[in-house]
Design an enzyme around this catalytic site. Structure first.
Site, PDB file in Angstrom:
ATOM      1  N   ASN B 169       0.857  -1.176   0.000  1.00 34.08           N
ATOM      2  CA  ASN B 169       0.000   0.000   0.000  1.00 34.08           C
ATOM      3  C   ASN B 169       0.894   1.227   0.000  1.00 34.08           C
ATOM      4  O   ASN B 169       1.474   1.577   1.016  1.00 34.08           O
ATOM      5  CB  ASN B 169      -0.919  -0.022   1.220  1.00 34.08           C
ATOM      6  N   CYS B 172      -2.231   5.230   0.427  1.00 30.31           N
ATOM      7  CA  CYS B 172      -3.308   5.604   1.344  1.00 30.31           C
ATOM      8  C   CYS B 172      -3.330   7.107   1.545  1.00 30.31           C
ATOM      9  O   CYS B 172      -2.349   7.700   1.980  1.00 30.31           O
ATOM     10  CB  CYS B 172      -3.167   4.929   2.692  1.00 30.31           C
ATOM     11  N   ILE B 234      -7.723   1.007  -8.494  1.00 33.58           N
ATOM     12  CA  ILE B 234      -7.174   2.161  -7.823  1.00 33.58           C
ATOM     13  C   ILE B 234      -7.499   2.132  -6.315  1.00 33.58           C
ATOM     14  O   ILE B 234      -8.439   1.448  -5.902  1.00 33.58           O
ATOM     15  CB  ILE B 234      -7.743   3.496  -8.412  1.00 33.58           C
TER      16      ILE B 234
HETATM   17  C1  FMN Z   1     -13.351   1.755   4.676  1.00 35.12           C
HETATM   18  C2  FMN Z   1     -12.216   1.542   3.720  1.00 35.12           C
HETATM   19  C3  FMN Z   1     -10.949   1.162   4.199  1.00 35.12           C
HETATM   20  C4  FMN Z   1      -9.882   0.952   3.323  1.00 35.12           C
HETATM   21  N1  FMN Z   1      -8.663   0.565   3.818  1.00 35.12           N
HETATM   22  C5  FMN Z   1      -7.628   0.303   2.949  1.00 35.12           C
HETATM   23  C6  FMN Z   1      -6.361  -0.180   3.425  1.00 35.12           C
HETATM   24  O1  FMN Z   1      -6.160  -0.403   4.611  1.00 35.12           O
HETATM   25  N2  FMN Z   1      -5.373  -0.400   2.513  1.00 35.12           N
HETATM   26  C7  FMN Z   1      -5.564  -0.185   1.170  1.00 35.12           C
HETATM   27  O2  FMN Z   1      -4.644  -0.405   0.386  1.00 35.12           O
HETATM   28  N3  FMN Z   1      -6.760   0.250   0.694  1.00 35.12           N
HETATM   29  C8  FMN Z   1      -7.791   0.495   1.548  1.00 35.12           C
HETATM   30  N4  FMN Z   1      -9.017   0.931   1.044  1.00 35.12           N
HETATM   31  C9  FMN Z   1      -9.194   1.116  -0.404  1.00 35.12           C
HETATM   32  C10 FMN Z   1      -9.879  -0.080  -1.058  1.00 35.12           C
HETATM   33  O3  FMN Z   1      -9.106  -1.250  -0.924  1.00 35.12           O
HETATM   34  C11 FMN Z   1     -10.171   0.182  -2.546  1.00 35.12           C
HETATM   35  O4  FMN Z   1      -8.942   0.394  -3.214  1.00 35.12           O
HETATM   36  C12 FMN Z   1     -11.047   1.396  -2.769  1.00 35.12           C
HETATM   37  O5  FMN Z   1     -12.055   1.464  -1.793  1.00 35.12           O
HETATM   38  C13 FMN Z   1     -11.727   1.412  -4.143  1.00 35.12           C
HETATM   39  O6  FMN Z   1     -12.545   0.284  -4.347  1.00 35.12           O
HETATM   40  P1  FMN Z   1     -14.159   0.267  -4.115  1.00 35.12           P
HETATM   41  O7  FMN Z   1     -14.735   1.419  -4.863  1.00 35.12           O
HETATM   42  O8  FMN Z   1     -14.597  -1.072  -4.592  1.00 35.12           O
HETATM   43  O9  FMN Z   1     -14.345   0.421  -2.642  1.00 35.12           O
HETATM   44  C14 FMN Z   1     -10.086   1.142   1.936  1.00 35.12           C
HETATM   45  C15 FMN Z   1     -11.354   1.515   1.454  1.00 35.12           C
HETATM   46  C16 FMN Z   1     -12.422   1.711   2.321  1.00 35.12           C
HETATM   47  C17 FMN Z   1     -13.768   2.110   1.777  1.00 35.12           C
END
Ligand code: FMN
Ligand code: FAD
Ligand code: FES
Lengths: 256, 355
Positions: B169, B172, B234
């Protein structure tokens, strides 16, 4: 038993302009909730609103679950439009509810506004009905008074604008109640649900008077079942999830 | 209904017949259009894909931070059915995360500023990983550090315990230090990937790219050249929402990362760009809620997908997507899912036979 289930609307009854009582019938076998637990309720089929919304169950019978809700924004506006027969998706029961008071403690329930939704099922489950302090902004916002009277609890109501019951906030009423001669020598266990400032004030009173108890907190939720960490609140033992370790927390644990 | 408070009971309409109710549900389930349970014939379709050396039984994984440590979904999903599970980002030491409110909803999406709250490496290895190991699915651990050394230590320890993949990651948007700095500076990104790849050697290394860069193709190539086995994208898009009553931001952290259906077209464009730029596998993430969304990403060139926010809307989204993909293959009479990957037509470089 399904934790995620389909349900259909039986009734969506307006109690006044912004408060409704929704009755749904689960169409899958589900497990029994305990007081203080909640459900994630999904109504529409569009992406806006996107997420399900958390609601305490107001009452559960063999065939139905009831929710008492206030219309606030998009999600609850959509809920308000539900008609008998409409389908919905629900997740629950979720979270950790109110623990039973230990032997020798007398429960004292304190509800502010729509917080009554979560405490009603608790009041119902005691054989010896507990006292209930119930406050709201105005008379119109005091809901389901008939039901509460039928319950047989000692009911003390108050309104901020003095339109019904005692004058003032639940915290004033609580202080008077605890200071009254009839409360002398009683060990109360407080159970409170309502707006955050009210809960913070009640907690302060409880800590000052060395009274134990529980508060039910609200936070914005995305999942409702412990996966997103979106609902975490600060406690003396680190961040805790309102949807999993909560929504009910011991008063002394919360860092306001 | 006895004993139920219902003043209008006398005027309550008769309970609808099941068929009517079902038709209501059919419309509700547009979100996950292909709700079908897995049948034996579904298994005869070849849904397997390769992410470098990592063979997934199907292309559907969970996105980091949206699937907890797996156990949170055990009530809803048979974890054995998933292509892979990417767990919440792990750091060396536990992290507390940001103050509340951490999330809010925006049109067709949500903002989050969790701040990478996590149990830390030690607790993860002791309490979380053994549980995940009970399932027949690939476990990828998303890691986060403040320095190259921290990433390397995390990766080394995890690889030694035999996890199936590491996802870096570097993107973030919700923490002050680390993370993002690597994601938006090509030179430090290359340095980081080279160092981690050296330690993890044969275990699959996935670099999760930030959408917050001027050129996705450039960063994709940086990751490939530095030795990453795959890229995923992404992550969330930095965003803001303001409460017009209080004039305050809706999140305590002020800004948060936007996810959900709102970001899908952006994510899809970036995944397409990335897959044109590199020959390592690309994992598509962003707003996937049903099988058709997943198909779009595969057509754009993704070899696999991750489902994030979609899990919150419907905790069973992943398995419904898997069965939806199988149903699609059957309907189109396509033998293997690989034939779909990169298949978008009508562009100069539509089909990419390399995959
Ligand atoms: C509540 C939440 C927590 C997340 N925590 C992480 C994380 O710890 N590490 C990471 O690489 N991405 C994290 N993400 C990003 C997601 O893995 C993903 O890349 C992003 O939400 C886009 O995908 P989606 O539209 O399907 O949610 C998080 C997303 C959300 C909504
Ligand atoms: C465990 C729990 C139990 C609840 N039980 C009940 C209940 O029994 N009856 C009831 O009427 N309400 C209850 N709520 C609050 C209810 O979930 C929110 O009012 C609802 O989500 C608002 O949705 P909306 O789309 O209408 O509003 P939005 O447009 O999402 O928001 C409108 C306003 O409501 C606030 N809000 C949004 N989500 C929440 C939330 N989860 N908690 C508190 N405020 C929120 C927003 O900050 C905003 O100010 C409960 C909340 C929790 C966490
Ligand atoms: S709402 Fe997702 S962890 Fe509580």
């Amino acid at each position: 038993m399904y934790k995620i289930f389909k349900a259909k609307v039986i009734d969506n009854l307006p109690l006044n302009k912004k408060n409704y009582l929704l009755t749904i019938e689960p169409l899958d076998p589900i497990s029994e909730p305990s007081p203080g637990q909640f459900y994630m309720v999904g109504t529409g089929n569009s992406f806006d609103p996107l997420l399900k919304r958390p609601f305490s169950y107001f009452r559960k019978t063999a065939q139905a679950i009831q929710f008492l809700y206030t219309v606030k924004g998009k999600g609850t506006a959509q809920m308000k439009a539900l008609k008998p027969g409409d389908g919905m998706q629900v997740i629950g029961p979720l979270g950790t509810g109110y623990p039973k008071p230990p032997k020798g403690y007398i429960p004292l329930l304190i509800a502010g506004g729509i917080g009554i939704a979560s405490l009603f099922s608790l009041a119902e489950c005691f054989t010896k009905k507990p006292s209930l302090i119930y406050g709201s902004r105005c008379k119109d916002d005091l809901l389901i008074l008939n039901e509460l009277e039928k319950l047989g609890s000692e009911l003390i109501t108050c309104t901020d604008d003095c339109s019904f019951g005692r004058e003032g906030m639940v915290t004033d009423v609580l202080t008077n109640f605890l200071d009254s001669p009839s409360s002398k020598g009683t060990s109360y266990m407080i159970y409170a649900c309502g707006p955050k400032p009210m809960l913070a004030a009640i907690s302060q009173i409880a800590l000052d008077k060395h009274i134990k108890g529980y508060v039910s907190l609200e936070e914005n939720m995305a999942c409702g079942f412990g996966a997103c960490l979106g609902c975490s609140v600060k406690t003396g033992k680190g961040y805790k999830r309102v949807c999993k370790e909560g929504p009910v927390f011991p008063i002394e644990d919360i860092v306001w | 209904m006895k004993g139920l408070y219902c003043p209008l009971a006398h005027s309550r309409p008769d309970i609808h017949r099941d068929s009517e109710v079902n038709s209501v549900f059919d419309s509700i389930q547009i979100r996950s259009r292909t709700i079908q349970s897995l049948t034996t014939t579904d298994y005869s379709m070849d849904l397997s894909v390769n992410i470098g050396k990592l063979k997934l039984k199907n292309p559907v994984m969970t996105a980091s931070g949206t699937f907890g440590y797996g156990e949170e979904y055990a009530d809803f999903v048979d974890l054995n059915l998933l292509g892979g599970i990417v767990v919440k980002g792990i750091s060396l030491k536990p992290m507390e995360g940001n103050p509340a409110p951490r999330i809010c909803e925006t049109p067709c999406g949500m903002l989050n500023a969790i701040g990478l709250q996590n149990v830390g490496l030690k607790t993860f290895l002791r309490d979380k990983l053994p549980y995940l190991r009970n399932f027949d699915t690939k476990i990828v651990v998303n890691i986060l550090g403040n320095s190259v050394q921290e990433y390397v230590r995390l990766a080394k320890t995890l690889v030694d315990t035999g996890v199936d993949g590491i996802e870096l990651n570097v993107s973030c948007p919700n923490v002050k230090k680390g993370g993002m700095t690597f994601g938006i500076d090509p030179r430090s990104l290359a340095k980081l990937i080279t160092a981690v790849k050296r330690t993890v050697s044969s275990t699959v290394l996935i670099t999760k790219l930030s959408p917050n860069v001027s050129s996705i193709p450039d960063f994709s190539r940086v990751a490939e050249d530095a030795g990453s086995d795959a890229i995923s994208l992404i992550n969330t898009i930095p965003a803001l929402s303001i409460d017009t009553e209080t004039w305050k931001p809706r999140l305590a952290n002020v800004t948060g990362g936007l996810s959900g259906p709102a970001i899908k077209p952006i994510a899809l464009r970036m995944v397409w760009e990335a897959s044109q730029a590199v020959s390592i596998p690309v994992i598509g993430i962003g707003g996937i809620t049903n099988a058709l969304d997943a198909l779009e990403f595969l057509l754009a060139g993704a070899s696999a997908v991750q489902v994030g926010t979609g899990n919150f809307l419907n905790p069973k989204a992943t398995i419904e997507i898997i069965s939806g993909l199988a149903a699609y293959l059957r309907r189109k009479n396509i033998q293997t899912i690989g034939d779909i990957i990169g298949g978008m037509k009508g562009t100069k470089s539509g089909h990419n036979p390399d995959h």
